[in-house]
Structures are given as C-alpha cells and as structure tokens.
Design an enzyme around this catalytic site. Structure first.
Site: not given
Length: 419
Positions: A147, A234, A268
């Site tokens: 994801f 990531d 984030k």
C-alpha cells in the site's frame, strides 16, 4: 437539509457528512472534536485512547504543544510563497532532514502518495540518464500486498481489488514480486535488465503489519547494488520512531549501510499530524537528474510546513520516542499474546515497536473485526480493522506503560465477550 430533533450531535454530524461528503471512507461511528497526547474526545465529551494515531501520523501525540507553537509562530509571519521564490525556512529544514537521515538532497512535498509519485519519477529519470535504460523501457518493481497510496500510478502497482476495481487503464512499467521473497526478486533481476528500482515498505502496514525476515532488507539492498537498481524504501508509515527506531529500514546512527535505501520516502509523522508534509531523500546522482520545471508543487516546501516538520522531528529526538516505542512495544505484544491464549479470539499477534496488529480468528469476509472495534470504541479505545480480519493497534508514541496496561485490560474485556 433538516435533521430529526431526536438525533444526537454525533448522529447529526454523521448524517450531514453522509449527505454532503463523498462516500470514499467507512469510518467508525464516532465524531471527534479534540485531541491531546494519546487521547481523543468526541462531540459528546466522551474520552478515548487513540490506537490508530491517524495511521501513524500522530506519533508525537495529538496537538503536541511544541509543534503547535511552531505552527502559530510561523503562521503569523509567512505561510506560502510557492517555489517561485526562496523562503527562509526551506533550506534550514532540508539541511536538518538530510543530516538526520544521511542523504545529500531532499525533495519536500505534501502528501505521502505525492512523495511516492515523486520517487517513481526520480527512479525513471535516473534509469534513463544514469543507468542507460532505453527510453520508455524502465520498469519499477513493487511487492505484492503493498500500500503506497491511491493515485492512478500508485494503484497501478497495487494488487488490492478494492483499490483498483473500475479505475483502469493503469500505468505500465510496473512489475510485481512476492513480499519477503529475496529469491523471487533475484530471479526477476536476472531476467530483466530494464528494472530501474524496487519500491518496498520495510513493514507492510495496511496489509496488517506484515513483518519480513530480519535479513530481508539487507539482502534486497545487496541485490539492488549488484544489479545497479535503486532500492527505494517507503517509510511513510513505518518511519519517525514508530517501529522502535527512527527508521525501520536502517539505523541512522550506524556506520554501515547494509540496508540503507538509495531513496527514502517519508510522510505522516514528519509533521506530527499538524500539516501534510512529505519528503523524498536521495543523493545527488539520483536527485539532480530532475531539472528546474520538470517537477514541483505549489505547496511543497512551504515555510509553514518546514517550520512545523523541523520541530516535529526534533520532538521525536528530544523525547526519545523511538526508545519508548521499542520498550512499550515489547510490553504491549507480550500482553496481547497473553490475551490471545486466554480468549482464543486472536489467531496471531505481529508487529514491531508500537506498530502492531492482531489477526482475528475469522475469515477476511467476516464482520467480526469491525464488531470488535465498535466494542473497543464503547469501552474507550479507538482502532480500525484492515484487510477484513486484522486490527492495527498503533497508539501515539508518547503513551506510558501504565496506559498500555490499562488498554490491554480494555482489549481483553472486549475480546472475552467474543470468546
């Protein structure tokens, strides 16, 4: 629109959002209006432990006073200039983040998926200008079960039908390989000289906190180096102390680079959940392949975001949140494993640091995990299912041992009702 007089404030707001908002989310039935540290309050004043942390964006806790102060100070001076001009915050933040993570250049963007897109573009540019792959032939490898966001090019790399159904046609030049399978990756590299990069999560968060073998990334890095392929990590969800160290892919304090990626993607918690800020870090050979006018963002690198993100990262360092996540993560998993034995509802506990998940003993099609999360909410703990039968449990990293123990009691009380 007129609402029934019998609706609670929460029900009225939920109904309003359903009426006027796109139905692209299925939220838990709670309407939040305030947050502080590890806690959230709804519009009726009910208090909850936050065990989602905005998908690990709020590692520093809700409304951390130092981060909010940085936001206020900068917002009173200058918020946005675009990159048509220099501003006095961007360079300082770029220097800070490059030195912290050990890279030569930083590309500051906004959302996490925007950073993934940027990394894909960088990878392709490098492939043609440095590696010498024939024009338009470069391929990027992604792990199955990944994801990385929801834009068209990023879902082109997804094998999740809920992310891809009826959104095609998709972007080409993408190849899949099983996660945590080094041999399969090597077979791919041997067969295709046009592979430019491998984008991978150190731990697959959305898939249900899938933790690979301890030597997985070291072996991946070695293969990438041997075949002249970019290793791209990531760390949007796993980074910024979440897994018990500043990053999940490599130790920023170590001299060796056995698992350090060529390109690092962050987002984030880089801003403590205060503003959308993301970053792509790489050395000159990769980053300088993109020239002026070839990539950008109006808000990317804005002074407000840079001031906030610098303070947010400094908070993580000063408050030793990585160390806290490491210690309390072990306490939490041990407690969950005990609950699993006593209730029989949990099939598996997995995670690292304070990024954890429980796999509920049911099928992915079952509503049991959702029903459990609704009961958690009724007992004062907020969590959300992922991939059907998995519940991710990731509180802000400022949580204490006593609070962890209290939350374990809540979790056990609820699961005993489903035993």
């Amino acid at each position: 629109m007129r609402f029934s007089a019998n609706l609670t404030k929460s029900e009225e707001l939920i109904e309003k959002e359903n009426r006027y908002g796109a139905h692209n989310y299925h939220p838990l039935p709670v309407v939040l209006e305030r947050g502080e540290g590890v806690f959230l309050w709804d519009v009726e004043g009910e208090k909850y432990y936050d065990f989602l942390s905005a998908y690990s964006a709020v590692n520093q806790g809700h409304c951390h006073p130092r981060i909010i102060q940085a936001l206020v100070r900068q917002s009173e001076k200058l918020t946005l200039t675009s990159r048509a001009f220099y501003n006095d915050q961007l360079g300082a933040f770029e220097e800070f983040i490059c030195k912290l993570f050990g890279f030569e250049k930083a590309l500051i963007m906004n959302s996490g998926v925007e950073a993934v897109e940027s990394a894909m573009k960088l990878c392709r540019k490098w492939a043609y200008q440095v590696k010498g792959i024939p024009t338009n032939q470069a391929k990027i490898v992604f792990a199955r079960g990944n994801f990385h966001g929801r834009t068209i090019s990023v879902i082109s790399a997804s094998d999740d039908e809920s992310a891809t159904k009826d959104f095609g046609p998709f972007v080409g030049g993408i190849v899949h390989v099983p996660y945590n399978d080094v041999d399969a990756f090597e077979t791919l590299l041997k067969a295709d000289q046009n592979i430019a990069g491998f984008i991978v999560e150190p731990i697959q968060g959305e898939a249900g906190v899938v933790v690979p073998d301890s030597d997985y990334l070291v072996r991946i890095k070695a293969l990438c180096k041997a075949y002249n392929v970019l290793f791209i990590a990531d760390e949007i969800q796993t980074g910024i102390a979440r897994t018990g160290s500043m990053l999940a892919s490599y130790d920023i304090h170590a001299d060796n680079e056995d698992s350090k990626p060529d390109v690092l993607i962050l987002g984030k918690a880089i801003s403590g959940g205060v503003l959308p800020v993301s970053a792509v870090l790489a050395n000159d050979e990769v980053m300088l392949t993109i020239k002026p006018g070839e990539h950008g963002s109006t808000y990317g690198g804005n002074p407000l975001a840079c001031a906030v993100a610098l303070e947010a990262l400094q908070v993580v360092i000063d408050e030793e949140l990585a160390e806290n996540a490491q210690v309390l993560g072990e306490l939490f998993r041990k407690g969950l494993e005990g609950i699993a034995k006593r209730t029989g509802v949990i099939e598996l506990v997995r995670g690292k640091g304070l990024l954890n998940a429980i796999v509920i003993n049911c099928t992915e099609e079952s509503d049991l995990a959702w029903d459990i999360c609704v009961k958690f909410k009724e007992k004062g703990l907020l969590a959300k299912p992922t991939q059907g039968n998995k519940i991710r449990l990731a509180p802000p990293l400022v949580i204490t041992a006593e609070q962890i123990k209290e939350c374990l009691l809540i979790i056990e009380e609820v699961l005993l009702d489903f035993a």
